[in-house]
Design a protein around this motif. Structure first.
Motif, PDB file in Angstrom:
ATOM      1  N   ASP A  93      40.403 -14.895  28.313  1.00 35.71           N
ATOM      2  CA  ASP A  93      41.256 -15.261  27.184  1.00 35.71           C
ATOM      3  C   ASP A  93      42.066 -16.518  27.507  1.00 35.71           C
ATOM      4  OD1 ASP A  93      42.670 -14.636  24.571  1.00 35.71           O
ATOM      5  OD2 ASP A  93      44.361 -14.529  25.960  1.00 35.71           O
ATOM      6  N   LYS A  96      39.743 -19.534  27.397  1.00 36.53           N
ATOM      7  CA  LYS A  96      39.403 -19.864  26.009  1.00 36.53           C
ATOM      8  C   LYS A  96      40.522 -20.655  25.351  1.00 36.53           C
ATOM      9  CE  LYS A  96      37.961 -17.731  21.636  1.00 36.53           C
ATOM     10  NZ  LYS A  96      37.661 -16.443  20.946  1.00 36.53           N
ATOM     11  N   ARG A  97      41.767 -20.282  25.659  1.00 35.49           N
ATOM     12  CA  ARG A  97      42.915 -20.957  25.039  1.00 35.49           C
ATOM     13  C   ARG A  97      43.199 -22.317  25.675  1.00 35.49           C
ATOM     14  NH1 ARG A  97      47.793 -17.862  25.726  1.00 35.49           N
ATOM     15  NH2 ARG A  97      46.778 -16.425  27.182  1.00 35.49           N
ATOM     16  N   TYR A  98      42.858 -22.454  26.975  1.00 34.92           N
ATOM     17  CA  TYR A  98      43.162 -23.697  27.697  1.00 34.92           C
ATOM     18  C   TYR A  98      41.923 -24.144  28.491  1.00 34.92           C
ATOM     19  CZ  TYR A  98      47.869 -21.763  26.905  1.00 34.92           C
ATOM     20  OH  TYR A  98      49.004 -21.220  26.359  1.00 34.92           O
TER      21      TYR A  98
END
Length: 315
Positions: A93, A96-98
């Motif tokens: 997660d 995916k965000r960074y």
């Protein structure tokens, strides 16, 4: 960025850890039990494992992000490891965000070939992790056994790194350097990562004068030109050897690497949060940047970020 010697240099934390729940293994597959306030229990014995301020022994990404702002880290390598336990869903997660900020590694399972190949497919194939990580005393295996060569062959299929912590102790499972050198010789094209400078018995006062084990570890480059190291955790090792800040061992380790032509294979990293039991984050940075006049500007830039950017982020 970090401002050193009158210039801004790329700054990458090449050895950090974050997790939601501590649930790993230590010392030949013994279960690690989290007690709280930094304390853990292994085989009935209690240890201070992380700073006691970590009430529930968790280390979420927000802790690392606060340090990023404080010290100027441009990117971070988030290592998953047997002693903390896999955090795949949580780490994925974050990635995916960074996607340009972090990379990670999976955890090898050499004890089970079927599970290992499934793990390699998942971590290296699907998740895009850069390596599988092993720890000699925690999930040990005979690296030379014919029935264990799948460990290396599978990693090479994905062009990933075989990353192994060779151990911080004096047991029969620690520092299997002869096996490691033979593996490097057998697989000269395999990419290898040795954190903590291969540990190399750096905690042992008997090694202090000549660093003979470190020199033996660095000799791996004579067998395989695809090997890299990080200097994380050395303040903790130096403290065990009886030193205090700025830990002359750190400077001598880097001088030895330079004298053997290996300095551009070394990356700065901390091993947070465990290392913070022995030193502050700032001290781990300063013991390098303030005591490295024996390094050229280019060598220091490589150490602080350029090498990690190439190795971990492909830049």
């Amino acid at each position: 960025m970090i401002h050193v010697r009158g210039k801004d240099m790329l700054f990458i934390e090449a050895h950090g850890h974050v997790w939601q729940k501590l649930h790993g293994i230590r010392f030949n597959y013994q279960k690690l039990e989290s007690i709280g306030y930094g304390m853990i229990k292994i085989g009935g014995e209690e240890y201070l494992f992380v700073p006691p301020e970590m009430k529930d022994n968790s280390c979420p990404i927000e802790v690392m992000q606060a340090y990023e702002k404080l010290f100027g880290f441009d990117k971070v390598v988030l290592l998953q490891t047997p002693c903390y336990g896999e955090q795949y869903e949580y780490i994925n997660d974050i990635l995916k965000r960074y996607p340009d900020k972090y990379v990670s590694v999976g955890i090898g399972t050499p004890e089970d070939e079927k599970l290992y190949k499934e793990t390699a497919k998942k971590c290296l194939g699907e998740y895009g992790y850069k390596a599988l990580k092993f720890e000699s005393p925690d999930n040990p295996f005979d690296m030379l056994a014919p029935d264990k060569q799948f460990v290396f062959e599978e990693i090479m299929k994905y062009n990933a790194y075989f990353m192994i912590d060779l151990g911080w102790g004096d047991s029969s499972l620690d520092y299997p350097i002869d096996q490691m050198l033979e593996v490097a010789k057998r697989y000269p094209d395999m990419k290898i990562m040795l954190p903590h400078m291969g540990v190399s018995r750096l905690w042992d006062p008997k090694e202090r004068d000549n660093l003979d084990s470190l020199k033996k570890t660095l000799s791996i480059l004579e067998l395989n030109q695809n090997v890299y190291f990080d200097c994380s955790g050395i303040p903790m090792l130096a403290t065990r050897a009886g030193e205090e800040y700025p830990w002359p061992l750190m400077q001598d380790v880097l001088k030895t690497a330079k004298s053997m032509g290996a300095i551009d294979r070394v990356m700065w990293g901390s091993d947070m949060p465990t290392v913070l039991v022995a030193c502050t984050y700032r001290q781990h940075i300063d013991c390098v940047v303030k005591y490295s006049d024996f390094l050229t500007d280019q060598e220091l830039e490589n150490l602080l970020g350029r090498t990690a950017d190439k190795v971990w982020f492909g830049k």
